[in-house]
Design a protein around this motif. Structure first.
Motif, short mmCIF file in Angstrom:
data_model
loop_
_atom_site.label_atom_id
_atom_site.label_comp_id
_atom_site.label_asym_id
_atom_site.label_seq_id
_atom_site.Cartn_x
_atom_site.Cartn_y
_atom_site.Cartn_z
N MET B 1 0.84 -1.22 0.00
CA MET B 1 0.00 0.00 0.00
C MET B 1 0.87 1.26 0.00
N GLU B 2 2.01 1.17 0.73
CA GLU B 2 2.88 2.35 0.84
C GLU B 2 3.37 2.81 -0.53
N ALA B 3 3.56 1.83 -1.46
CA ALA B 3 4.06 2.18 -2.79
C ALA B 3 3.07 3.04 -3.56
N PHE B 4 1.80 2.95 -3.18
CA PHE B 4 0.75 3.70 -3.89
C PHE B 4 0.23 4.89 -3.08
N ARG B 5 1.03 5.36 -2.12
CA ARG B 5 0.61 6.44 -1.22
C ARG B 5 0.03 7.63 -1.99
N GLN B 6 0.78 8.13 -2.96
CA GLN B 6 0.36 9.34 -3.67
C GLN B 6 -0.94 9.09 -4.45
N GLU B 7 -1.03 7.90 -5.06
CA GLU B 7 -2.23 7.57 -5.84
C GLU B 7 -3.46 7.48 -4.93
N ILE B 8 -3.27 6.91 -3.74
CA ILE B 8 -4.40 6.78 -2.80
C ILE B 8 -4.87 8.17 -2.35
N ILE B 9 -3.90 9.04 -2.05
CA ILE B 9 -4.26 10.40 -1.61
C ILE B 9 -5.01 11.13 -2.72
N ILE B 10 -4.47 11.04 -3.95
CA ILE B 10 -5.12 11.74 -5.07
C ILE B 10 -6.53 11.17 -5.31
N SER B 11 -6.67 9.86 -5.20
CA SER B 11 -7.99 9.25 -5.39
C SER B 11 -8.99 9.77 -4.38
N ALA B 12 -8.56 9.86 -3.11
CA ALA B 12 -9.46 10.36 -2.05
C ALA B 12 -9.91 11.79 -2.36
N VAL B 13 -8.97 12.61 -2.80
CA VAL B 13 -9.30 14.00 -3.09
C VAL B 13 -10.22 14.08 -4.31
N ILE B 14 -9.94 13.26 -5.34
CA ILE B 14 -10.79 13.29 -6.55
C ILE B 14 -12.21 12.82 -6.22
N ILE B 15 -12.33 11.74 -5.43
CA ILE B 15 -13.66 11.26 -5.05
C ILE B 15 -14.43 12.36 -4.32
N TYR B 16 -13.73 13.04 -3.41
CA TYR B 16 -14.36 14.11 -2.67
C TYR B 16 -14.85 15.22 -3.61
N MET B 17 -14.01 15.59 -4.58
CA MET B 17 -14.38 16.69 -5.49
C MET B 17 -15.53 16.28 -6.41
N ILE B 18 -15.54 15.03 -6.84
CA ILE B 18 -16.66 14.56 -7.66
C ILE B 18 -17.96 14.64 -6.85
#
Lengths: 176, 498
Positions: B1-18
């Motif tokens: 999971m740590e390897a995808f840290r940035q992707e997870i953060i960006i996904s959370a922010v994108i979901i929120y904005m949608i």
């Protein structure tokens, strides 16, 4: 309650202004509002706590007590005149006593630390700071309880609701 | 999971904005007139209003600047948080019932409307509207800039957006904000606030758990490390000293009842009796979310002093460095979404009251009526206001920070000093006069503005905002007492009796 509330609020505000002026005119202690950390950029330190409270410590405590009194007076002002009963006065008086007790434990706990340089801890903080952090927040909870539990008794009763509904109906009728 | 840290953060922010965009579209169908657009036609339930109240109170400052302040000056900054119980109590005792009653009685859609009805004065309405517009510009610009800086920090960690510029980030974040505010008005704003508030509560609780597990001895070990370095930092008044701390107690405690973006929400509940549950609900939400403010700052200061973490380049980096070093990527994603939520929930509230001041209150004060086709113009002005604020934000960042800093002076402290006496005391005291109100607002603005312009500092950390607040209270009551007895409209007079 027969005291003139707004005059009392004004007197308290004037006293606060006087205390504030006294603090501004007191002998100045260098870096009383903090100074940069000698080793780390971006960090501030307080330095000699006893020195920076020497001329204004008790005035600051007086300012805090006046502020707590003012908070209680303003809360009473928010209660309709006819509901400012002795029961409300008792609740508000007890709330004020609790708030002043917490402020006293915090201020003199700090003074005690400055004298001994020793402190116990409570839930992660030195005792004086625990009084500040947990105590100050909790000391206003009685006000929240008075408002929420005493809502229909002190703030907005069934009769108040009827009066307001009648006023609304009257307004609608007058506006056609 | 740590390897995808940035992707997870960006996904959370994108979901929120949608989610924000979808809420805007949903709310657009429920927005038919300016009453819907500005105050949701006073049809909201207590949970919705409570979450909207506290999430508007805790801006991006609480998630970025707050931990940074604790890192920098220690316990002094706690005073801004621990006064929340006092602040909400005073606010509900003084404002919530009467503002709601006058709003219904006179069909008010803004705070200046309430004040004009209470004092029977267009001059007071005009002064309040101008104060709000100036404050909104400063607040909005700083919020939009904060949102863009955080977005740039997140996106630049990925390969695709490694070189993304600040202008692009301002554009993206402002576009989402503008979209849901323009389409759905305050209805979209409060329903996004509900989710924003929920995210902040969860983020605050999880961060506290993460923070207490950084040191084996928990929070006590962290405070002991700070105590050994400089005892005053972790004592009740912190590094900034007694008067800076008590100044925050005063300005943030009493001043909550003078914040237009917060008290305007007290006009929106369906039932006046909802106030009794709104107070504890709002307070609970704020206290949970503010755990992040307190815990990150203390732990990061201790970690730097202990050598576990390199000294931070800027105090405001405290939250982002903490998230990258001490939390798992999922929690970091939730907190970053919470950060955007905090910024947007405050921004949308300011956009709403700023627009109301421009299309409704200023025209009404000058020509006696608001402009025609007001819903259309409300949407247009919302776009313009956000674009101008975004422009200010960029100008401030790239050219000269003075203008936004000056407008920023019209922030919390100025609102507190100029609005608290006029609204909070004025709604509970029939003796308050137009002269008292005009004097209090004028002196509050002058003292704040002059102390900011001159860069004057009072001894012992006494702030210009504190001086302005104390003076405006004394002047408001004093001038009202010596000016001619006011005549109050009979319906308002009866409301003041209830």
């Amino acid at each position: 309650m027969k005291i003139n509330l707004i005059h009392t609020i004004l007197c308290t505000a004037v006293l606060m202004a006087i205390v504030l002026a006294s603090i501004c005119l007191a002998e100045i202690v260098p870096d009383a509002a903090g100074m940069p950390h000698p080793s780390y950029d971006g960090l501030q330190i307080g330095g000699d706590g006893a020195a920076r409270l020497q001329h204004v410590g008790i005035l600051g405590f007086a300012f805090q007590c006046l502020l707590l009194i003012q908070i209680i007076l303003l809360c009473i002002l928010g209660v309709p005149d006819r509901n400012r009963t002795y029961e409300l006065a008792a609740y508000m008086g007890a709330s004020l006593a609790f708030m002043l007790f917490v402020a006293w434990k915090m201020y003199f706990g700090h003074q005690s630390f400055l004298a001994t340089h020793e402190t116990d801890y409570f839930w992660g903080f030195p005792v004086a700071t625990a009084w500040q952090t947990y105590g100050t927040w909790l000391s206003a909870i009685p006000l929240v309880l008075i408002y929420s539990i005493g809502f229909t008794k002190f703030i907005y009763s069934e009769k108040d609701e009827e009066t307001f509904d009648a006023l609304l109906a009257e307004r609608i009728e007058n506006n056609g | 999971m740590e390897a995808f840290r940035q992707e997870i953060i960006i996904s959370a922010v994108i979901i929120y904005m949608i989610f924000c965009v979808m809420t805007g579209l949903w709310a657009m169908r429920r927005t038919h007139d300016t009453s819907d657009f500005f105050i949701a036609s006073r049809g909201l339930g207590p949970i919705v209003v409570s979450l909207a109240l506290f999430s508007s109170t805790l801006s991006g400052f609480g998630f970025v600047g707050g931990p940074g302040l604790v890192y920098s000056i220690g316990v002094s900054s706690f005073w801004m948080v621990i006064i929340s119980s006092t602040g909400y109590a005073v606010c509900f005792f003084l404002v919530s019932k009467r503002i709601r009653m006058i709003a219904e009685l006179r069909n008010c859609i803004s705070l200046p409307d309430i004040v004009a009805a209470r004092y029977g004065s267009e001059a007071v309405r005009f002064m309040l509207a101008i104060t709000i517009v100036l404050g909104v510009m400063g607040y909005l610009a700083t919020q939009i800039l904060a949102m863009a800086v955080v977005m740039q920090a997140i996106l630049s960690g990925t390969e695709i957006f490694a070189n993304i510029g600040l202008v692009a980030c301002v554009t993206i974040s402002s576009a989402v904000l503008i979209f849901y505010c323009v389409t759905g008005g305050i209805i979209a704003s409060v329903y996004t606030d509900v989710v924003q508030g929920a995210i902040m509560i969860v983020a605050g609780a999880l961060i506290l758990i993460a923070a207490t597990s950084v040191f084996d001895g928990g929070m006590q070990e962290a405070t002991s490390i700070i105590l050994r370095d400089d005892p005053e930092t972790v004592m009740p008044y912190g590094a900034a000293g007694i008067m800076a701390s008590l100044g925050w107690f005063f300005v943030f405690g009493l001043g909550l009842a003078g914040q237009p973006h917060i008290i305007t929400k007290m006009m929106m509940n369906k039932n006046i009796k909802d106030n009794r549950s709104m107070l504890p609900l709002s307070l609970f939400g704020y206290a949970m979310a503010a755990l992040l403010w307190v815990s990150i700052g203390i732990v990061m200061r201790a970690a730097v002093l202990d050598g576990r973490v390199e000294p931070l380049a800027l105090p405001d980096d405290a939250a982002s460095v903490f998230l990258s070093m001490f939390t798992n990527p999922l929690l970091a994603g939730i907190v970053f979404a919470g950060l955007f939520a905090a910024i947007m929930s405050t921004s949308d509230a300011f956009l709403n009251i700023g627009t109301a001041a421009i299309i409704h209150d200023i025209p009404k004060a000058i020509q006696g009526k608001s402009i025609d086709n007001d819903l259309f113009w409300a949407r247009i002005v919302t776009v313009i206001l956000a674009c101008v604020a975004a422009g200010f934000a960029l100008y401030s960042h790239f050219q000269d920070a003075t203008l936004v800093a000056l407008l920023g002076a019209f922030g919390w402290g100025t609102f507190a000093a100029s609005i608290f006496p006029v609204v909070a005391i004025g709604l509970n005291w029939k003796g308050a006069t137009v002269w008292g109100a005009v004097t209090a607002i004028t002196f509050a603005l002058i003292i704040n503005f002059v102390s900011q312009l001159a860069g004057y500092t009072f001894p012992y950390g006494v702030s210009g905002q504190l001086v302005a607040f104390v003076c405006s209270m004394v002047l408001f009551i004093g001038v009202s007492l010596v000016s001619p007895k006011p005549s109050i409209d009979s319906d308002i007079d009866r409301v003041l009796d209830i």
